[in-house]
Design a protein around this motif. Structure first.
Motif, PDB file in Angstrom:
ATOM      1  N   TRP A  22       0.821  -1.207   0.000  1.00 13.02           N
ATOM      2  CA  TRP A  22       0.000   0.000   0.000  1.00 13.02           C
ATOM      3  C   TRP A  22       0.858   1.261   0.000  1.00 13.02           C
ATOM      4  CZ3 TRP A  22      -4.743  -0.594  -1.415  1.00 13.02           C
ATOM      5  CH2 TRP A  22      -5.374  -1.808  -1.192  1.00 13.02           C
ATOM      6  N   ARG A  79       1.531   2.148  -3.594  1.00 15.04           N
ATOM      7  CA  ARG A  79       0.304   2.564  -4.269  1.00 15.04           C
ATOM      8  C   ARG A  79      -0.092   3.981  -3.869  1.00 15.04           C
ATOM      9  NH1 ARG A  79      -3.029  -3.086  -3.096  1.00 15.04           N
ATOM     10  NH2 ARG A  79      -1.630  -4.438  -4.271  1.00 15.04           N
ATOM     11  N   GLU A 125       3.698  -6.357  -7.511  1.00 15.77           N
ATOM     12  CA  GLU A 125       3.364  -4.961  -7.265  1.00 15.77           C
ATOM     13  C   GLU A 125       3.932  -4.057  -8.346  1.00 15.77           C
ATOM     14  OE1 GLU A 125       1.284  -2.119  -5.315  1.00 15.77           O
ATOM     15  OE2 GLU A 125       1.277  -4.286  -5.051  1.00 15.77           O
ATOM     16  N   LEU A 160       1.661  -4.364 -11.269  1.00 11.78           N
ATOM     17  CA  LEU A 160       0.379  -3.703 -11.038  1.00 11.78           C
ATOM     18  C   LEU A 160       0.509  -2.191 -11.153  1.00 11.78           C
ATOM     19  CD1 LEU A 160      -2.589  -4.140 -10.255  1.00 11.78           C
ATOM     20  CD2 LEU A 160      -1.900  -3.957  -7.861  1.00 11.78           C
ATOM     21  N   ALA A 203      -1.427   0.296 -13.780  1.00 13.66           N
ATOM     22  CA  ALA A 203      -2.228   1.450 -13.353  1.00 13.66           C
ATOM     23  C   ALA A 203      -1.699   2.746 -13.959  1.00 13.66           C
ATOM     24  CB  ALA A 203      -2.239   1.531 -11.833  1.00 13.66           C
ATOM     25  N   ARG A 214       0.250  -6.000 -16.778  1.00  8.10           N
ATOM     26  CA  ARG A 214      -0.235  -6.578 -15.519  1.00  8.10           C
ATOM     27  C   ARG A 214       0.243  -8.014 -15.362  1.00  8.10           C
ATOM     28  NH1 ARG A 214      -4.229  -9.768 -13.896  1.00  8.10           N
ATOM     29  NH2 ARG A 214      -5.057  -9.978 -16.015  1.00  8.10           N
ATOM     30  N   ASP A 225      -2.270  -9.463   0.129  1.00 11.84           N
ATOM     31  CA  ASP A 225      -2.918  -8.290   0.701  1.00 11.84           C
ATOM     32  C   ASP A 225      -4.376  -8.280   0.273  1.00 11.84           C
ATOM     33  OD1 ASP A 225      -3.328  -6.389  -1.727  1.00 11.84           O
ATOM     34  OD2 ASP A 225      -1.221  -6.920  -1.873  1.00 11.84           O
ATOM     35  N   GLU A 226      -5.141  -7.341   0.833  1.00  6.97           N
ATOM     36  CA  GLU A 226      -6.578  -7.312   0.602  1.00  6.97           C
ATOM     37  C   GLU A 226      -6.944  -7.090  -0.865  1.00  6.97           C
ATOM     38  OE1 GLU A 226      -5.664  -6.629   4.772  1.00  6.97           O
ATOM     39  OE2 GLU A 226      -4.943  -5.705   2.914  1.00  6.97           O
ATOM     40  N   GLY A 227      -6.036  -6.471  -1.616  1.00  4.05           N
ATOM     41  CA  GLY A 227      -6.311  -6.249  -3.027  1.00  4.05           C
ATOM     42  C   GLY A 227      -6.458  -7.539  -3.816  1.00  4.05           C
ATOM     43  N   ASP A 228      -5.895  -8.649  -3.318  1.00  3.45           N
ATOM     44  CA  ASP A 228      -6.002  -9.934  -4.022  1.00  3.45           C
ATOM     45  C   ASP A 228      -7.337 -10.634  -3.784  1.00  3.45           C
ATOM     46  OD1 ASP A 228      -3.529  -9.740  -5.166  1.00  3.45           O
ATOM     47  OD2 ASP A 228      -2.510 -10.977  -3.688  1.00  3.45           O
ATOM     48  N   ALA A 276     -10.376  -9.835  -4.192  1.00  2.00           N
ATOM     49  CA  ALA A 276     -11.379  -9.729  -5.250  1.00  2.00           C
ATOM     50  C   ALA A 276     -11.164 -10.772  -6.346  1.00  2.00           C
ATOM     51  CB  ALA A 276     -11.359  -8.325  -5.859  1.00  2.00           C
ATOM     52  N   ARG A 277      -9.930 -11.234  -6.522  1.00  2.00           N
ATOM     53  CA  ARG A 277      -9.644 -12.277  -7.509  1.00  2.00           C
ATOM     54  C   ARG A 277      -9.642 -13.663  -6.879  1.00  2.00           C
ATOM     55  NH1 ARG A 277      -4.599 -10.879 -11.097  1.00  2.00           N
ATOM     56  NH2 ARG A 277      -5.533 -12.577 -12.290  1.00  2.00           N
TER      57      ARG A 277
END
Length: 675
Positions: free
Chosen positions: A147, A150, A197, A200, A204, A253, A640-643, A645-646
């Motif tokens: 994070w 990011r 990261e 990613l 972005a 990505r 991390d929490e971003g993963d 969703a996948r």
């Protein structure tokens, strides 16, 4: 107030100054004393060195109070984490450096025929945004990776885009404040970010560059390279860039080398074209006007973003070397097979779930210390349970699996892993308890006391009604018994809107393994009342130290306490054979989170409640409590929490690989009905 004295005090001063100077309802810039309190190069030229102090607590217009006060959120968070002294230091140093740094920059720029710098050099301003921006940038360093990177990209991108395309005095101050914090804290290091990261961030940034270029054409801008009008500019250049970005962004990505090469080429082309535009405008302004290059300000400003992107891509070039593969590449020339996994489990032992690694559909990664079983779904590599091999090699296997997954641009995670694997994950990984493994210790087991009354009742009733128990294998049972087992299983599956779950839940196909034992309850008439399947748990050296419960099936309308009877009789038989433990497995999504397990754990519990009408996870967990087990947590381990969703959809595909949209819809309606 007690926790944030510095932030609250500064906010109170800003509001008090707004009331005293009427800035809360009247623009401060229209007040007769504006020139006496506002800072900027004209104020310093007039010897008004006090203006950085007076101007800090004023706001230029009433509407600007909204973003100004919101900007203090960063200072408040910094004070909450680091204390009031650190927060005040960053606010004060950031504000003064931004004000004086902008003045020096514009003083130097106005010495050249630079219209933008000359105009800003004559501008005055007020407000604390330089200090609040510095505090916001300092907050980025408080977050753990990834994070931190990011948030830094967002903050730095905001400051640079504001400087290049909006170009007010405040935007100059914001960029200087961010650069100050970046230089002091050194908290943004690309090389320390993970491979995933870096990919990613490249993905972005490339999309953001496309959006920025398009917005620069449809809105008016006034930055260091001049003013632009809406809907005028190099449409062809922007269209080509946007098309290429869409084409290569997903490749970035996924870490593809070809996408990196194309992106670097596009970035270099933008930088070279911008340099040519500037050269022609400087050497032959009339020719530039005829060619329409006077509307190339957006392209020139964007070229600086592309130049920064080139620097990032070169620094992160090692992350873009993956090639498309079906299997992860590990140690050795060949991928292991299910037989290799079986032999390793027998030789080195395993957890209560290790035998599931031998099931059909599992892929294997050879590591220097053993084997990691996994499945790939929707760009996620889901490692099943713990790595196979010696216990002291778990850390190496985990790290090699993560490296192989990130190299091939898939998301790594471990599902149904134990505490030892959790301890072996890289620093910064998250863990989530998804179930509790229910372990029954067998040595000295006796069904005495009130707590075991239900088991004694089931055993006694079975004896009275002539229901027999036997341990066997599918291959040793006659054709008629096997057909009854299939009929019972088909009936159970037919009652569900969704098909049988897979991955960590077996079917009759897995029960046919000769090393899997079947516990049968057979009536005096030869009817199968119910059955269980038990997976072996190996100790190092090849000894079976226990058994794990997999299938639980009963005949509709048959012997009522058949499950209590089968589990109790199995426990007694295993104990007599000298087994150490009996695992009743863990019911997915049935774990009750503690207060310190976080919001995601509570969301998982809510998901379990929603799925209860379909699969009865909580009911199964309560049933297993009858056998007085001890509990060992089973984890989902992820970066991390971003993963998540996948990982979520990938787990659905792993558990329900054959489900159709119609079946999902039917199950959803069933959940709604049971609401």
């Amino acid at each position: 107030m007690l926790r944030l004295p510095a932030t609250v005090s500064v906010v109170v001063l800003v509001l008090a100054a707004g009331v005293a100077g009427q800035g809360l309802w009247t623009p401060t810039s229209s007040q007769p004393w504006w020139d006496d309190v506002s800072y900027g190069l004209p104020a310093f030229a007039a010897g008004q060195w006090w203006t950085p102090l007076t101007g800090t607590f004023l706001v230029v217009a009433p509407i600007v109070y909204v973003p100004t006060l919101l900007g203090f959120v960063g200072m408040g968070y910094l004070e909450w984490r680091r204390g009031w002294r650190v927060a005040l230091a960053f606010f004060g140093a950031g504000q003064l450096t931004a004000v004086f740094g902008a003045a020096v920059f514009l003083w130097a720029g106005s010495a050249f025929p630079w219209p933008w710098a000359i105009e800003l050099a004559a501008t005055r301003d007020v407000g604390p945004s330089g200090g609040t921006m510095a505090c916001l940038a300092a907050c980025a360093g408080l977050f753990s990776s990834p994070w931190r990177q990011r948030i830094w990209i967002l903050i730095f991108g905001y400051a640079v885009v504001g400087f290049l395309f909006i170009g007010t005095l405040a935007d100059v101050e914001h960029l200087i404040a961010v650069l100050l914090v970046l230089a002091v804290t050194r908290s943004f290091r690309v090389r320390r970010a993970s491979v995933r990261e870096r990919r990613l961030l490249a993905f972005a940034i490339s999309l953001s560059l496309g959006v920025i270029q398009i917005l620069g054409l449809v809105v008016a801008t006034y930055g260091p390279f001049g003013q632009t009008s809406p809907f005028r500019g190099p449409w062809v250049d922007v269209l080509v860039d946007a098309t290429l970005i869409v084409f290569v962004s997903n490749g970035l990505r996924r870490g593809r080398r070809w996408a990196w090469v194309i992106t670097v080429g596009v970035a270099l082309l933008n930088v070279v074209l911008a340099a040519l535009y500037l050269l022609v405008r400087a050497v032959a302004p009339l020719v530039a006007a005829d060619l329409g290059l006077d509307e190339s300000n957006v392209a020139i400003a964007s070229s600086l973003l592309w130049l920064s992107f080139i620097v990032y891509l070169v620094a992160a070039r090692g992350a873009f070397s993956s090639k498309r593969r079906r299997d992860l590449r590990g140690a050795g020339d060949h991928s292991p097979s299910a037989d290799d996994a079986r032999q390793l489990v027998r030789r080195e032992g395993g957890s209560s779930l290790s035998w599931m690694a031998t099931w059909e559909g599992t892929q294997y990664l050879r590591t220097s210390a053993g084997i990691v079983p996994y499945q790939k779904h929707l760009g996620v590599a889901i490692a099943l349970a713990d790595p196979l091999g010696p216990a002291d090699g778990a850390r190496d296997s985990v790290l090699e699996f993560v490296t192989a997954a990130e190299r091939d641009a898939v998301v790594p995670c471990f599902f149904s892993a134990g505490s030892s694997t959790r301890a072996a994950t890289p620093a910064g990984w998250r863990s989530l308890v998804i179930a509790d493994d229910t372990i029954v210790d067998l040595p000295g087991l006796t069904f005495t006391g009130k707590a075991w009354g239900h088991v004694r009742t089931a055993l006694n009733r079975a004896e009275r009604e002539g229901v027999a128990f036997r341990l066997s294998t599918m291959a040793d049972e006659p054709w008629g018994v096997r057909q009854q087992m299939r009929a019972i299983s088909d009936s159970w599956v037919g009652d569900k809107d969704l098909p049988e779950m897979r991955f960590t839940l077996g079917t009759l196909h897995e029960a046919e393994d000769p090393e899997v034992r079947i516990a049968l309850a057979v009536s005096a008439a030869g009817d199968v009342e119910g059955f269980l399947s038990w997976l072996p748990i190996y100790a190092p050296g090849g000894r079976v130290r226990g058994w794990t419960l997999d299938l639980m099936r009963r005949r509709e309308g048959g012997f009522a306490p058949v499950m209590e009877f089968l589990i109790g009789a199995s426990a007694a038989a295993f104990a007599e054979e000298g087994a150490d433990i009996m695992s009743l497995s863990g019911a997915p999504l049935a774990h009750q989170p503690a207060d310190d397990e976080g919001q995601i754990a509570r969301l998982m519990a809510q998901l379990g409640s929603v799925l209860e009408p379909v699969y009865g996870f909580s009911s199964l967990h309560r049933f297993k409590q009858k056998f007085r087990p001890r509990y060992e947590p089973i984890y989902l381990l992820y970066r991390d929490e971003g993963d998540l969703a996948r990982i979520g959809p990938a787990l659905v595909r792993a558990f329900l690989p054959d489900a159709s949209l119609r079946q999902y819809a039917a199950a959803g309606l069933d959940m709604v009905r049971h609401g």
